[in-house]
Design an enzyme around this catalytic site. Structure first.
Site, mmCIF file in Angstrom:
data_model
loop_
_atom_site.group_PDB
_atom_site.id
_atom_site.type_symbol
_atom_site.label_atom_id
_atom_site.label_comp_id
_atom_site.label_asym_id
_atom_site.label_seq_id
_atom_site.Cartn_x
_atom_site.Cartn_y
_atom_site.Cartn_z
ATOM 1 N N GLU A 367 25.677 17.467 5.808
ATOM 2 C CA GLU A 367 24.094 17.800 5.497
ATOM 3 C C GLU A 367 23.409 17.011 6.496
ATOM 4 O O GLU A 367 22.309 17.311 6.592
ATOM 5 C CB GLU A 367 24.032 17.350 4.023
ATOM 6 C CG GLU A 367 22.663 18.094 3.500
ATOM 7 C CD GLU A 367 22.251 17.837 2.086
ATOM 8 O OE1 GLU A 367 21.870 16.782 1.708
ATOM 9 O OE2 GLU A 367 22.292 18.812 1.416
ATOM 10 N N HIS A 398 51.157 16.830 0.331
ATOM 11 C CA HIS A 398 51.946 17.695 -0.416
ATOM 12 C C HIS A 398 51.070 19.109 -0.429
ATOM 13 O O HIS A 398 51.618 19.954 -1.138
ATOM 14 C CB HIS A 398 52.601 17.401 -1.819
ATOM 15 C CG HIS A 398 53.269 16.287 -1.712
ATOM 16 N ND1 HIS A 398 54.788 16.110 -1.457
ATOM 17 C CD2 HIS A 398 53.111 14.940 -1.975
ATOM 18 C CE1 HIS A 398 55.130 15.012 -1.491
ATOM 19 N NE2 HIS A 398 54.098 14.123 -1.742
ATOM 20 N N LYS A 524 18.132 28.866 -1.331
ATOM 21 C CA LYS A 524 17.492 28.450 -2.606
ATOM 22 C C LYS A 524 16.450 29.575 -2.742
ATOM 23 O O LYS A 524 16.177 30.146 -3.859
ATOM 24 C CB LYS A 524 16.994 27.193 -2.469
ATOM 25 C CG LYS A 524 17.711 25.899 -2.736
ATOM 26 C CD LYS A 524 16.921 24.529 -2.842
ATOM 27 C CE LYS A 524 17.726 23.740 -2.381
ATOM 28 N NZ LYS A 524 17.076 22.206 -2.548
HETATM 29 O O1 F6P Z 1 17.865 14.787 -5.960
HETATM 30 P P1 F6P Z 1 17.336 16.327 -5.965
HETATM 31 O O2 F6P Z 1 16.030 16.331 -5.471
HETATM 32 O O3 F6P Z 1 17.559 16.916 -7.084
HETATM 33 O O4 F6P Z 1 18.118 16.992 -4.754
HETATM 34 C C1 F6P Z 1 19.579 17.129 -4.789
HETATM 35 C C2 F6P Z 1 20.186 17.362 -3.608
HETATM 36 O O5 F6P Z 1 19.709 18.811 -3.143
HETATM 37 C C3 F6P Z 1 19.673 18.701 -1.536
HETATM 38 O O6 F6P Z 1 18.351 18.705 -1.548
HETATM 39 C C4 F6P Z 1 20.194 19.947 -1.110
HETATM 40 O O7 F6P Z 1 19.574 21.127 -1.658
HETATM 41 C C5 F6P Z 1 20.276 17.132 -1.267
HETATM 42 O O8 F6P Z 1 19.659 16.989 0.069
HETATM 43 C C6 F6P Z 1 20.131 16.554 -2.514
HETATM 44 O O9 F6P Z 1 21.137 15.483 -2.581
#
Ligand code: F6P
Length: 563
Positions: A367, A398, A524
């Protein structure tokens, strides 16, 4: 102002030429030529020993890589990171996870604000909360002490605490009320459903962990948890004096950078733990997001974890590039990815307690550095983050080691193990046995990296002639080995900080931003649109044929409302 891309600069070109000259020189020849490779390429700091002698490189390679680091101005980048400069340029803010592990007497003033005091104020609030749990004073709405805590979070709000609580489970303190901590992250609710089926609502509390407090995965689990508590504690067998406000207060803690959103959701003000926008989600386990860790191991050990990470931060800041563990680990990776064209990297811990370490690093590395544009928005003309995955080494032996030994992919491997284990088990019979098992594990760890290095040169041909193709091993697969003096809160902190800084050094050389993650946004947005269609709130027009077909297959399988 855009500048000359790193792959057109002097040090990179010299490395490319050197790599061409080295050809595919075999590691076994490099070891024959230079018998003292362990001494030459081994370094130690903060309870960690890093052996880079099984990298497919020579002293000259390392010299050229150090030139590259200087040309990319890595020392200045390290200074800027630790001083709180706005290194996360696309979001115009610092990335100050290192501030979360500064000791209380340190000072770090960033843009006119002393951060250390607020960091330690949060740690102190965490400590007060943890003590209430451990003394049996944190009670559910019906008056019984809380015994189970479920962390609802995803990504950085899940993987770090999950990895550390598992790794340090031996460090449970002797307290009146032990807390069992569980983790539910998946948006489909399946992990949560398993817990709800067996936990007692009267003695269960949920920690809602979300930096943004907008992540749908976490909020949908949180709603399910709230409905479950209400149905069980306010429903038919309603208890005298238990109302929704009390239930919300006693069964939820929020951890976020957005106090407003926590309040909107109904988290009581004094049950909110805050952190800051300048802490990236995948770098956040060192503060309030680490609450589940502290609930399992206690604050003393949590502070030990921070101290180990801080020791690595100091090493990162002070050690010469040639002795700097994160820098060296980063350079080994750059050499493999950019000059040997090895674009797969496997993380292989030889200790069951590190079961979730690879999953944690998958987010930290991919990421952070899964990027293809520079800070100036130009497309890069070189490879960046390799595909990184892993598994406990003994189990992976394994499973996928076959590919490492005889597949067509070159893979860089990181072997990770503690030097010593089980010497503190009180029962001598068990202890001796378990220590034997640990040596067995180390023997496998060392043998595997050696087999990957040497290939079948390590074993003699059979008497009846050379081995057939399917029994041949080409070797020449590079690896690094990291030994922890022991697996303790301190060394674990140092290990995680080592990888965080390695990622930063690589990002600096690749000229990419390791602190944003815009790539996850598109999916998203499209999920929201698709959800509306699945729920019949929007039409299928505009969908591609594949997605339309899949949605229609789901509709055909769903029970009809009037059936
Ligand atoms: O802590 P949040 O804001 O719920 O985000 C959770 C995760 O989602 C992300 O933003 C990726 O969608 C990550 O970088 C982050 O760790």
């Amino acid at each position: 102002m855009s500048h000359t891309p790193i792959d057109q600069q002097r040090a990179w070109c010299a490395l490319a030429e050197h790599a061409a000259g080295m050809g595919r020189r075999h590691l076994r020849d490099l070891f024959d030529e230079q018998p003292s490779r362990y001494e030459t390429f081994g370094r130690s700091a903060a309870g960690l020993t890093l052996d880079l002698s099984k990298q497919r490189w020579t002293d000259q390679t390392l010299e050229l890589l150090l030139d590259l680091a200087r040309e990319a101005d890595v020392p200045e980048a390290i200074r800027g990171l630790l001083a709180g400069e706005r290194v996360n340029r696309s979001e115009d803010r610092p990335a100050l996870h290192t501030a979360l592990r500064l000791p209380a007497d340190a000072r770090l003033e960033v843009e006119g604000q002393d951060l250390v005091a607020s960091v330690h104020a949060t740690l102190d609030r965490m400590e007060a909360m943890v003590e209430r749990f451990h003394n049996g004073q944190w009670r559910g709405a019906t008056g019984k002490p809380i015994r189970d805590v479920v962390n609802l979070g995803v990504g950085g709000s899940d993987l770090g605490p999950l990895m550390v609580t598992h790794a340090l489970a031996d460090y449970r303190p002797d307290v009146e009320q032990h807390i069992d901590v569980h983790f539910a992250s998946t948006m489909d609710g399946s992990q949560l459903a398993d817990y709800l089926a067996r936990l007692n609502p009267e003695t269960t509390l949920f920690v809602l962990s979300s930096k943004s407090f907008t992540t749908i995965d976490t909020l949908s689990n949180a709603r399910t948890a709230r409905d479950w508590l209400k149905a069980r504690l306010l429903g038919g067998a309603r208890q005298e004096g238990v109302d929704e406000a009390l239930l919300m207060r006693q069964h939820f803690i929020g951890v976020s950078a957005s106090p407003e959103k926590m309040s909107e959701w109904g988290i009581a003000d004094d049950h909110q733990l805050e952190f800051w926008e300048w802490v990236g989600g995948r770098y956040s386990l060192w503060g309030a997001i680490g609450l589940p860790v502290a609930l399992v191991v206690g604050m003393e050990h949590f502070r030990g974890l921070l101290a180990g990470a801080h020791e690595m931060d100091r090493h990162f800041r002070e050690a010469e590039l040639a002795d700097n563990l994160p820098v060296l680990l980063a350079l080994a990776g750059i050499w493999n990815v950019n000059f040997l064209d090895i674009r797969a990297h496997s993380i292989l811990p030889y200790d069951g307690r590190l079961e979730y370490f690879a999953a944690y690093l998958e987010q930290l590395e991919m990421e952070s550095n899964g990027k293809s544009v520079t800070h100036d928005g130009e497309s890069v003309s070189y490879s960046t983050c390799p595909v990184l995955w892993g598994q406990l080494g003994p189990n992976a032996q394994h499973a996928f080691y076959q590919l490492l030994h005889q597949g067509t992919q070159a893979v860089e491997c990181d072997f990770i193990a503690p030097k010593v284990r089980y010497d503190d088990v009180p029962d001598p019979a068990t202890r001796d046995h378990l220590m034997g098992q640990h040596r067995l594990t180390l023997a496998n760890c060392f043998a595997q990296s050696r087999a990957l290095m040497l290939g079948d040169a390590a074993v003699a041909d059979d008497e009846d002639g050379p081995r057939p193709g399917h029994r041949r091993y080409r070797g020449n697969q590079p690896s690094s080995t990291l030994l922890l003096d022991r697996l303790t809160p301190r060394t674990l902190g140092a290990l995680v900080a080592l990888y965080e800084h390695k990622v930063f050094v690589q990002a600096t050389i690749w000229d990419i931003n390791p602190f944003d993650q815009w790539g996850v946004e598109l999916g998203k947005t499209m999920a929201g649109e698709t959800q509306r269609i699945l729920q019949h709130e929007a039409g299928l027009e505009g969908m591609d044929d594949s997605t339309r077909g899949l949605i229609e297959a789901v509709w055909a399988a769903e029970p009809q409302a009037d059936a």
